[in-house]
Design a protein around this motif. Structure first.
Motif, PDB file in Angstrom:
ATOM      1  N   ARG A   1      -3.505 -33.399  29.604  1.00 43.86           N
ATOM      2  CA  ARG A   1      -4.399 -32.382  30.163  1.00 43.86           C
ATOM      3  C   ARG A   1      -5.734 -32.371  29.433  1.00 43.86           C
ATOM      4  O   ARG A   1      -6.774 -32.156  30.031  1.00 43.86           O
ATOM      5  N   GLU A   2      -5.696 -32.574  28.102  1.00 45.33           N
ATOM      6  CA  GLU A   2      -6.908 -32.618  27.301  1.00 45.33           C
ATOM      7  C   GLU A   2      -7.074 -34.020  26.731  1.00 45.33           C
ATOM      8  O   GLU A   2      -6.089 -34.713  26.496  1.00 45.33           O
ATOM      9  N   THR A   3      -8.310 -34.403  26.492  1.00 40.68           N
ATOM     10  CA  THR A   3      -8.572 -35.702  25.887  1.00 40.68           C
ATOM     11  C   THR A   3      -9.631 -35.537  24.799  1.00 40.68           C
ATOM     12  O   THR A   3     -10.365 -34.552  24.770  1.00 40.68           O
ATOM     13  N   GLY A   4      -9.694 -36.508  23.908  1.00 43.83           N
ATOM     14  CA  GLY A   4     -10.734 -36.568  22.888  1.00 43.83           C
ATOM     15  C   GLY A   4     -10.906 -35.293  22.101  1.00 43.83           C
ATOM     16  O   GLY A   4      -9.983 -34.793  21.466  1.00 43.83           O
ATOM     17  N   SER A   5     -12.136 -34.739  22.154  1.00 40.92           N
ATOM     18  CA  SER A   5     -12.462 -33.559  21.357  1.00 40.92           C
ATOM     19  C   SER A   5     -11.672 -32.324  21.802  1.00 40.92           C
ATOM     20  O   SER A   5     -11.337 -31.474  20.976  1.00 40.92           O
ATOM     21  N   GLU A   6     -11.365 -32.225  23.103  1.00 40.04           N
ATOM     22  CA  GLU A   6     -10.561 -31.090  23.584  1.00 40.04           C
ATOM     23  C   GLU A   6      -9.178 -31.100  22.944  1.00 40.04           C
ATOM     24  O   GLU A   6      -8.660 -30.067  22.539  1.00 40.04           O
ATOM     25  N   LEU A   7      -8.601 -32.281  22.861  1.00 42.80           N
ATOM     26  CA  LEU A   7      -7.276 -32.433  22.266  1.00 42.80           C
ATOM     27  C   LEU A   7      -7.317 -32.080  20.781  1.00 42.80           C
ATOM     28  O   LEU A   7      -6.466 -31.331  20.282  1.00 42.80           O
ATOM     29  N   LYS A   8      -8.310 -32.589  20.071  1.00 43.17           N
ATOM     30  CA  LYS A   8      -8.443 -32.280  18.648  1.00 43.17           C
ATOM     31  C   LYS A   8      -8.653 -30.792  18.418  1.00 43.17           C
ATOM     32  O   LYS A   8      -8.086 -30.205  17.494  1.00 43.17           O
ATOM     33  N   GLU A   9      -9.449 -30.158  19.275  1.00 39.50           N
ATOM     34  CA  GLU A   9      -9.702 -28.723  19.156  1.00 39.50           C
ATOM     35  C   GLU A   9      -8.415 -27.917  19.371  1.00 39.50           C
ATOM     36  O   GLU A   9      -8.126 -26.974  18.634  1.00 39.50           O
ATOM     37  N   ARG A  10      -7.629 -28.297  20.363  1.00 45.63           N
ATOM     38  CA  ARG A  10      -6.385 -27.577  20.645  1.00 45.63           C
ATOM     39  C   ARG A  10      -5.402 -27.735  19.488  1.00 45.63           C
ATOM     40  O   ARG A  10      -4.766 -26.776  19.077  1.00 45.63           O
ATOM     41  N   ILE A  11      -5.277 -28.946  18.952  1.00 49.10           N
ATOM     42  CA  ILE A  11      -4.372 -29.178  17.825  1.00 49.10           C
ATOM     43  C   ILE A  11      -4.832 -28.379  16.604  1.00 49.10           C
ATOM     44  O   ILE A  11      -4.029 -27.746  15.919  1.00 49.10           O
ATOM     45  N   SER A  12      -6.135 -28.359  16.355  1.00 51.93           N
ATOM     46  CA  SER A  12      -6.679 -27.604  15.230  1.00 51.93           C
ATOM     47  C   SER A  12      -6.433 -26.109  15.415  1.00 51.93           C
ATOM     48  O   SER A  12      -6.025 -25.415  14.476  1.00 51.93           O
ATOM     49  N   ARG A  13      -6.635 -25.593  16.609  1.00 49.61           N
ATOM     50  CA  ARG A  13      -6.420 -24.173  16.899  1.00 49.61           C
ATOM     51  C   ARG A  13      -4.951 -23.797  16.694  1.00 49.61           C
ATOM     52  O   ARG A  13      -4.643 -22.740  16.172  1.00 49.61           O
TER      53      ARG A  13
END
Length: 187
Positions: free
Chosen positions: A136-148
């Motif tokens: 559903r998310e890629t790249g920076s979106e994925l990193k942001e979700r994991i960080s959150r």
């Protein structure tokens, strides 16, 4: 007294998969357990969740007219739980909802006599792998979700924790037992 099982967890922890496991296991069972749909401003088929898609305008209309028992905003989407859960609780049904960790304190204040929070948790590596596979998310979106996921803190007092690192069946059986027993226990 009927329970409102308020299920929370990081994106990728497996909330939807475990809820679907329990829903299938209870299909045709006479246990007084019902699963509430979430009303979300997200297209049908997105997110692998059995939800009801609403436009932003329709969501706002329902919110303004008191048709949600609970509602919140997260990830640029609006989420709501319909007022039908109040009738289900009054009729003695245990109700299962897919909630938000950020909204937990509000939910507790709205349902002080009914709410039992359940946190579905998994190791960060497991969550990262699941989010990547979900696509559903890629790249920076994925990193942001994991960080959150790793930084969000919520009041864990009285919260039942179910670890979902291994098989769906193992964690699913634990969640199912909790929903059927209504007994507060810590994993």
């Amino acid at each position: 007294m009927a329970k409102l099982f308020y299920i929370v967890g990081a994106s990728g922890a497996g909330k939807d998969s475990l809820m679907n496991y329990c829903r299938k296991a209870l299909d045709g069972n006479t246990a007084p357990v019902v699963f509430a749909h979430r009303y979300i401003t997200r297209p049908v088929g997105a997110g692998h969740e059995n939800h009801i898609c609403l436009s932003h305008e329709e969501f706002k209309l329902r919110q303004q007219n008191g048709l949600f028992a609970m509602y919140w905003h997260s990830h640029n989407l609006h989420y709501g739980i319909g007022i039908e859960i109040n009738a289900w609780l009054q009729r003695g049904f245990n109700v299962v909802v897919n909630g938000s960790r950020e909204y937990l304190d509000v939910a507790r204040s709205l349902f002080p006599d009914h709410l039992q929070a359940i946190s579905i948790e998994a190791d960060p590596e497991v969550i990262a792998h699941r989010l990547q596979n979900r696509g559903r998310e890629t790249g920076s979106e994925l990193k942001e979700r994991i960080s959150r996921n790793s930084t969000l803190i919520f009041d864990r007092d009285g919260v039942i924790v179910i670890e979902n690192n291994l098989t769906l069946e193992e964690a699913g059986r634990h969640l199912l037992k909790t929903l059927l027993s209504g007994i507060i226990e810590h994993a």
